[in-house]
Design a protein around this motif. Sequence first.
Motif, PDB file in Angstrom:
ATOM      1  N   ARG A   1      -1.215   0.917   9.937  1.00 33.06           N
ATOM      2  CA  ARG A   1      -2.491   0.198   9.783  1.00 33.06           C
ATOM      3  C   ARG A   1      -2.609  -0.408   8.384  1.00 33.06           C
ATOM      4  NH1 ARG A   1      -6.470  -0.203  12.592  1.00 33.06           N
ATOM      5  NH2 ARG A   1      -6.311   1.667  13.830  1.00 33.06           N
ATOM      6  N   ARG A   2      -2.235   0.339   7.355  1.00 28.75           N
ATOM      7  CA  ARG A   2      -2.344  -0.158   5.977  1.00 28.75           C
ATOM      8  C   ARG A   2      -1.528  -1.439   5.774  1.00 28.75           C
ATOM      9  NH1 ARG A   2      -1.620   5.428   2.447  1.00 28.75           N
ATOM     10  NH2 ARG A   2      -3.686   6.278   2.925  1.00 28.75           N
ATOM     11  N   PHE A   3      -0.347  -1.502   6.399  1.00 26.59           N
ATOM     12  CA  PHE A   3       0.509  -2.679   6.257  1.00 26.59           C
ATOM     13  C   PHE A   3       0.176  -3.782   7.263  1.00 26.59           C
ATOM     14  CE2 PHE A   3       3.231   0.035   3.701  1.00 26.59           C
ATOM     15  CZ  PHE A   3       3.817  -0.854   2.815  1.00 26.59           C
TER      16      PHE A   3
ATOM     17  N   SER B   1      -3.047   8.904  13.212  1.00 30.31           N
ATOM     18  CA  SER B   1      -4.441   8.492  13.092  1.00 30.31           C
ATOM     19  C   SER B   1      -5.349   9.575  13.664  1.00 30.31           C
ATOM     20  CB  SER B   1      -4.657   7.193  13.874  1.00 30.31           C
ATOM     21  OG  SER B   1      -6.025   6.916  14.005  1.00 30.31           O
TER      22      SER B   1
ATOM     23  N   VAL C   1      -1.398   5.750  10.086  1.00 34.75           N
ATOM     24  CA  VAL C   1      -2.055   5.330   8.849  1.00 34.75           C
ATOM     25  C   VAL C   1      -1.276   4.238   8.107  1.00 34.75           C
ATOM     26  CG1 VAL C   1      -2.896   6.115   6.593  1.00 34.75           C
ATOM     27  CG2 VAL C   1      -3.227   7.548   8.625  1.00 34.75           C
ATOM     28  N   THR C   2       0.018   4.449   7.856  1.00 37.15           N
ATOM     29  CA  THR C   2       0.803   3.450   7.122  1.00 37.15           C
ATOM     30  C   THR C   2       0.916   2.161   7.920  1.00 37.15           C
ATOM     31  OG1 THR C   2       2.055   5.220   6.058  1.00 37.15           O
ATOM     32  CG2 THR C   2       2.987   3.001   5.939  1.00 37.15           C
TER      33      THR C   2
ATOM     34  N   PRO D   1       0.836  -1.209   0.000  1.00 38.77           N
ATOM     35  CA  PRO D   1       0.000   0.000   0.000  1.00 38.77           C
ATOM     36  C   PRO D   1       0.869   1.256   0.000  1.00 38.77           C
ATOM     37  CG  PRO D   1       0.035  -0.991   2.187  1.00 38.77           C
ATOM     38  CD  PRO D   1       0.786  -1.919   1.267  1.00 38.77           C
ATOM     39  N   ASP D   2       0.254   2.375  -0.309  1.00 41.69           N
ATOM     40  CA  ASP D   2       0.963   3.649  -0.302  1.00 41.69           C
ATOM     41  C   ASP D   2       1.378   4.033   1.110  1.00 41.69           C
ATOM     42  OD1 ASP D   2       0.679   4.084  -3.039  1.00 41.69           O
ATOM     43  OD2 ASP D   2      -1.235   5.130  -2.788  1.00 41.69           O
TER      44      ASP D   2
ATOM     45  N   ASP E   1       5.213   8.599   9.913  1.00 40.22           N
ATOM     46  CA  ASP E   1       3.909   8.042   9.555  1.00 40.22           C
ATOM     47  C   ASP E   1       2.801   9.010   9.970  1.00 40.22           C
ATOM     48  OD1 ASP E   1       1.941   6.286   8.714  1.00 40.22           O
ATOM     49  OD2 ASP E   1       2.554   4.646  10.033  1.00 40.22           O
TER      50      ASP E   1
END
Length: 177
Positions: free
Chosen positions: A112-114, A102, A109-110, A6-7, A99
Amino acid sequence: MLAIAPDLAVSRWFNTPRPLSLAALRGKVVVLHAFQMLCPGCVEHALPQAERLHRLFKDRSDVAIVGLHAVFEHHAAMTPVSLEAFIHEYRLTFPIAVDEASTTDGIPVTMRRFGMRGTPTTIVVDQDGCVVEHGFGRIDDMALGVLIGSLVARAVRPPESHQDGDEDCASGRCALP
């Protein structure tokens, strides 16, 4: 099947003249080291490992080392100002992203995305943008080096044009598979 990385969601960068993105780093092996400056495992192992990797590969165009300061606890103590002093004190020279915080539960955010479970976390992304390693905790230097080397070698291997019995293979000039 490998998942596309993810980005990154980044609020600030250190040690780079311009923001980086995984999309812009396609074609390179990317080693993403997620850390917190108050994490003992990060300070003792992960950050020195990332710095060693960065120094080893900094002159190569096929590997990128990126730090990700992912603050999920002690938010008041781990500000960008504190991080800047930490980077200077520990002489970290690789690009480091902060990062994005939240807005709901304190998990960046990153992170959580990973699907990171904590820090240190080491994520290796191949040249196609796929996550090939997602390790939580201490990652062995040799194992990580072998993985990076195998990904780099995979990209530079010549086309499989030689077969057993070919003149080049018989002469000992055949590339290893």
